[in-house]
Design a protein around this motif. Structure first.
Motif, PDB file in Angstrom:
ATOM      1  N   LYS A  99       0.829  -1.194   0.000  1.00 38.61           N
ATOM      2  CA  LYS A  99       0.000   0.000   0.000  1.00 38.61           C
ATOM      3  C   LYS A  99       0.877   1.262   0.000  1.00 38.61           C
ATOM      4  CE  LYS A  99      -3.284   2.244   3.091  1.00 38.61           C
ATOM      5  NZ  LYS A  99      -4.003   2.175   4.365  1.00 38.61           N
ATOM      6  N   VAL A 100       0.609   2.173  -0.912  1.00 38.00           N
ATOM      7  CA  VAL A 100       1.371   3.421  -0.951  1.00 38.00           C
ATOM      8  C   VAL A 100       0.423   4.614  -0.771  1.00 38.00           C
ATOM      9  CG1 VAL A 100       2.991   4.842  -2.258  1.00 38.00           C
ATOM     10  CG2 VAL A 100       3.044   2.365  -2.513  1.00 38.00           C
ATOM     11  N   GLN A 140       9.871  14.065   1.422  1.00 34.13           N
ATOM     12  CA  GLN A 140      10.424  12.855   2.034  1.00 34.13           C
ATOM     13  C   GLN A 140      11.830  12.579   1.495  1.00 34.13           C
ATOM     14  OE1 GLN A 140       9.900  11.500   4.694  1.00 34.13           O
ATOM     15  NE2 GLN A 140       8.908   9.511   4.605  1.00 34.13           N
ATOM     16  N   TYR A 165      20.233   6.602   3.940  1.00 34.71           N
ATOM     17  CA  TYR A 165      19.305   6.053   2.940  1.00 34.71           C
ATOM     18  C   TYR A 165      20.010   5.827   1.605  1.00 34.71           C
ATOM     19  CZ  TYR A 165      15.687   7.277   6.271  1.00 34.71           C
ATOM     20  OH  TYR A 165      14.921   7.360   7.406  1.00 34.71           O
ATOM     21  N   GLN A 189       4.530  -4.746  15.987  1.00 39.49           N
ATOM     22  CA  GLN A 189       3.168  -4.303  16.267  1.00 39.49           C
ATOM     23  C   GLN A 189       2.804  -3.178  15.312  1.00 39.49           C
ATOM     24  OE1 GLN A 189       2.187  -2.185  20.111  1.00 39.49           O
ATOM     25  NE2 GLN A 189       4.178  -3.023  20.686  1.00 39.49           N
ATOM     26  N   VAL A 242      13.933   5.382  13.863  1.00 40.75           N
ATOM     27  CA  VAL A 242      12.813   5.577  12.938  1.00 40.75           C
ATOM     28  C   VAL A 242      13.328   5.658  11.496  1.00 40.75           C
ATOM     29  CG1 VAL A 242      10.938   7.127  12.264  1.00 40.75           C
ATOM     30  CG2 VAL A 242      11.408   6.705  14.689  1.00 40.75           C
ATOM     31  N   GLU A 243      12.736   4.836  10.646  1.00 41.58           N
ATOM     32  CA  GLU A 243      13.096   4.834   9.218  1.00 41.58           C
ATOM     33  C   GLU A 243      11.976   5.511   8.418  1.00 41.58           C
ATOM     34  OE1 GLU A 243      13.196   0.898   7.474  1.00 41.58           O
ATOM     35  OE2 GLU A 243      13.047   1.764   5.478  1.00 41.58           O
ATOM     36  N   GLN A 244      12.330   6.507   7.640  1.00 49.98           N
ATOM     37  CA  GLN A 244      11.354   7.152   6.757  1.00 49.98           C
ATOM     38  C   GLN A 244      11.099   6.265   5.544  1.00 49.98           C
ATOM     39  OE1 GLN A 244       9.840   9.937   7.789  1.00 49.98           O
ATOM     40  NE2 GLN A 244      11.151   9.872   9.607  1.00 49.98           N
ATOM     41  N   LYS A 245       9.861   6.248   5.102  1.00 45.93           N
ATOM     42  CA  LYS A 245       9.452   5.397   3.984  1.00 45.93           C
ATOM     43  C   LYS A 245       8.748   6.232   2.930  1.00 45.93           C
ATOM     44  CE  LYS A 245       9.822   0.984   5.566  1.00 45.93           C
ATOM     45  NZ  LYS A 245      10.725   0.016   4.913  1.00 45.93           N
ATOM     46  N   PHE A 246       8.661   5.697   1.712  1.00 49.86           N
ATOM     47  CA  PHE A 246       7.722   6.254   0.727  1.00 49.86           C
ATOM     48  C   PHE A 246       6.409   5.479   0.767  1.00 49.86           C
ATOM     49  CE2 PHE A 246      11.750   7.792  -1.119  1.00 49.86           C
ATOM     50  CZ  PHE A 246      11.446   9.134  -1.195  1.00 49.86           C
ATOM     51  N   ILE A 247       6.499   4.183   1.112  1.00 51.05           N
ATOM     52  CA  ILE A 247       5.275   3.373   1.189  1.00 51.05           C
ATOM     53  C   ILE A 247       4.401   3.849   2.355  1.00 51.05           C
ATOM     54  CG2 ILE A 247       6.356   1.349   0.105  1.00 51.05           C
ATOM     55  CD1 ILE A 247       6.551   0.064   2.897  1.00 51.05           C
ATOM     56  N   HIS A 248       3.153   3.384   2.356  1.00 54.53           N
ATOM     57  CA  HIS A 248       2.192   3.757   3.397  1.00 54.53           C
ATOM     58  C   HIS A 248       2.088   5.292   3.513  1.00 54.53           C
ATOM     59  CE1 HIS A 248       1.442  -0.316   5.114  1.00 54.53           C
ATOM     60  NE2 HIS A 248       2.575  -0.541   4.484  1.00 54.53           N
ATOM     61  N   HIS A 249       1.974   5.921   2.354  1.00 53.30           N
ATOM     62  CA  HIS A 249       1.830   7.383   2.253  1.00 53.30           C
ATOM     63  C   HIS A 249       2.973   8.126   2.947  1.00 53.30           C
ATOM     64  CE1 HIS A 249      -1.419  10.489   1.215  1.00 53.30           C
ATOM     65  NE2 HIS A 249      -0.229  11.035   1.146  1.00 53.30           N
ATOM     66  N   CYS A 250       4.192   7.818   2.505  1.00 54.66           N
ATOM     67  CA  CYS A 250       5.390   8.464   3.075  1.00 54.66           C
ATOM     68  C   CYS A 250       5.392   8.362   4.598  1.00 54.66           C
ATOM     69  CB  CYS A 250       5.497   9.915   2.634  1.00 54.66           C
ATOM     70  SG  CYS A 250       5.787  10.120   0.873  1.00 54.66           S
ATOM     71  N   SER A 251       5.112   7.166   5.088  1.00 51.35           N
ATOM     72  CA  SER A 251       5.064   6.947   6.525  1.00 51.35           C
ATOM     73  C   SER A 251       6.468   6.614   7.069  1.00 51.35           C
ATOM     74  CB  SER A 251       4.087   5.797   6.818  1.00 51.35           C
ATOM     75  OG  SER A 251       3.860   5.687   8.205  1.00 51.35           O
ATOM     76  N   ARG A 262       8.631   3.732   9.885  1.00 51.25           N
ATOM     77  CA  ARG A 262       8.512   2.563  10.759  1.00 51.25           C
ATOM     78  C   ARG A 262       9.557   2.661  11.848  1.00 51.25           C
ATOM     79  NH1 ARG A 262      10.469  -3.280   8.508  1.00 51.25           N
ATOM     80  NH2 ARG A 262      10.527  -3.748  10.729  1.00 51.25           N
ATOM     81  N   LYS A 294       4.799   5.444  18.068  1.00 50.81           N
ATOM     82  CA  LYS A 294       3.442   5.745  17.597  1.00 50.81           C
ATOM     83  C   LYS A 294       3.234   7.265  17.547  1.00 50.81           C
ATOM     84  CE  LYS A 294      -1.344   4.371  18.435  1.00 50.81           C
ATOM     85  NZ  LYS A 294      -2.285   3.790  19.402  1.00 50.81           N
ATOM     86  N   GLY A 296       4.639   8.982  14.583  1.00 48.04           N
ATOM     87  CA  GLY A 296       4.006   8.700  13.300  1.00 48.04           C
ATOM     88  C   GLY A 296       4.327   7.375  12.633  1.00 48.04           C
ATOM     89  N   TYR A 335       3.920   3.695  11.363  1.00 41.17           N
ATOM     90  CA  TYR A 335       2.748   2.843  11.116  1.00 41.17           C
ATOM     91  C   TYR A 335       2.954   1.467  11.726  1.00 41.17           C
ATOM     92  CZ  TYR A 335       4.970   0.157   7.323  1.00 41.17           C
ATOM     93  OH  TYR A 335       5.797  -0.684   6.602  1.00 41.17           O
ATOM     94  N   LYS A 336       4.220   1.102  11.980  1.00 44.61           N
ATOM     95  CA  LYS A 336       4.498  -0.127  12.726  1.00 44.61           C
ATOM     96  C   LYS A 336       5.856  -0.017  13.394  1.00 44.61           C
ATOM     97  CE  LYS A 336       6.631  -3.121   9.194  1.00 44.61           C
ATOM     98  NZ  LYS A 336       6.532  -4.398   8.457  1.00 44.61           N
TER      99      LYS A 336
END
Lengths: 194, 194
Positions: A70-71, A82, A93, A190, B114-123, B125, B155, B158, B160-161
């Motif tokens: 999911k994106v 980002q 990164y 989690q 914390v790792e920044q992502k592009f997936i999950h709407h730039c969320s 983990r 959490k 921000g 998501y997991k």
């Protein structure tokens, strides 16, 4: 090392990390065998492996990721914010993509994320994340190449270990690339939202 | 938010992340039960939970980590360099310690990375890493408190997991804190040096 370079067509590209790091990688130490032989310098005809660029939003990078998970709707501005956040974290990164230069589309991607530590004499550990290859480019060893290159990169930038998470069906795939399920080690998680 | 604050004794402390983030945490949402009741605001008599400080090298932080794993001889300069590298990566390193204010020693520590992502709407983990409590302070629920607080922090910022790795003997411990072994998910690793 500069991360903004002038490419051959005269356009400037803003890379997430220096292409020099990737170009200087010694692929003689790769872990897999490739038939036909490919490498980070030659991933295949019309294919180019390089760091993620700020302009890759317009080359279908987000659409490619949506083949993985999911994106959601990510705007160009959100992508750029980002990207800049990631780039501001030095030596962290190393998102690497494969572009089909004939179509100008990003058709493969993978992340190496490096965590700085105090343990192991202020060492670092790597994590391989979010490997994806466009459905139409499967069977060209590109997933294997991405993982292999990111693992070699992690060693080159000083990680004492590199890890990943995968589902059962991928364990054999990652085993051929040197990854081991360590006895008695568990991955726990989690989730706060989808 | 400022991360350099003046403490009550008149000394300035350089925190890895803003103490405000920790102080504002709502511990009503903690996952474990504590008997006697403790929290990030009151971890126990003479105990203070706070972000890692640049001056914690002199409070035994490195010696504490050596109770967890191999650390080696880390000089004050190496510690400070790594601290500054981490701090330069915004919203990434949330290393949290417990100080015994009666001795001025750091007696517990844990990392949220914390790792920044592009997936999950730039969320993003989170990962909980390197939890350690001084041998002499075991049985005071401090390990549980550290993991609980870092998970709540993840959490709050921000993620998501949030995940962690642990050996078999710790699975039950982390289960009570909301972590789950996801069916069919594997953790794989390769080591380049000790």
């Amino acid at each position: 090392m500069s991360t903004t370079v002038t490419v051959t067509n005269g356009m400037e590209e803003d890379y997430l990390y220096s292409p020099d790091i990737l170009n200087e990688l010694n692929f003689d130490h790769c872990l897999a065998t490739y038939k036909p032989p490919i490498s980070h310098r030659y991933p295949g005809e019309d294919l180019l492996m390089r760091p993620l660029c700020l302009s890759d939003y317009d080359r279908g990078f987000i659409q490619l990721l949506s083949q993985l998970t999911k994106v959601g709707d990510v705007t160009k501005g959100e992508f750029e914010d980002q990207f800049c956040h990631m780039k501001s974290c030095s030596d962290t990164y190393f998102i690497t993509v494969i572009e089909d230069t004939s179509s100008g589309q990003v058709i493969g991607a993978g992340s190496l994320v490096v965590e700085q530590k105090f343990i192991h004499h202020c060492s670092a550990r790597g994590r391989v994340e979010d490997i994806v290859v466009n459905n139409q480019y499967r069977g060209k060893q590109l997933g294997k190449l991405l993982v292999d290159v990111l693992t070699l990169l992690s060693k080159k930038v000083g990680c004492y270990k590199t890890s990943l998470e995968c589902n059962d069906s991928m364990v054999q795939f990652y085993s051929q690339l040197g990854f081991v399920k360590e006895e008695g080690q568990n991955y726990m998680c989690q989730r706060f939202k989808d």
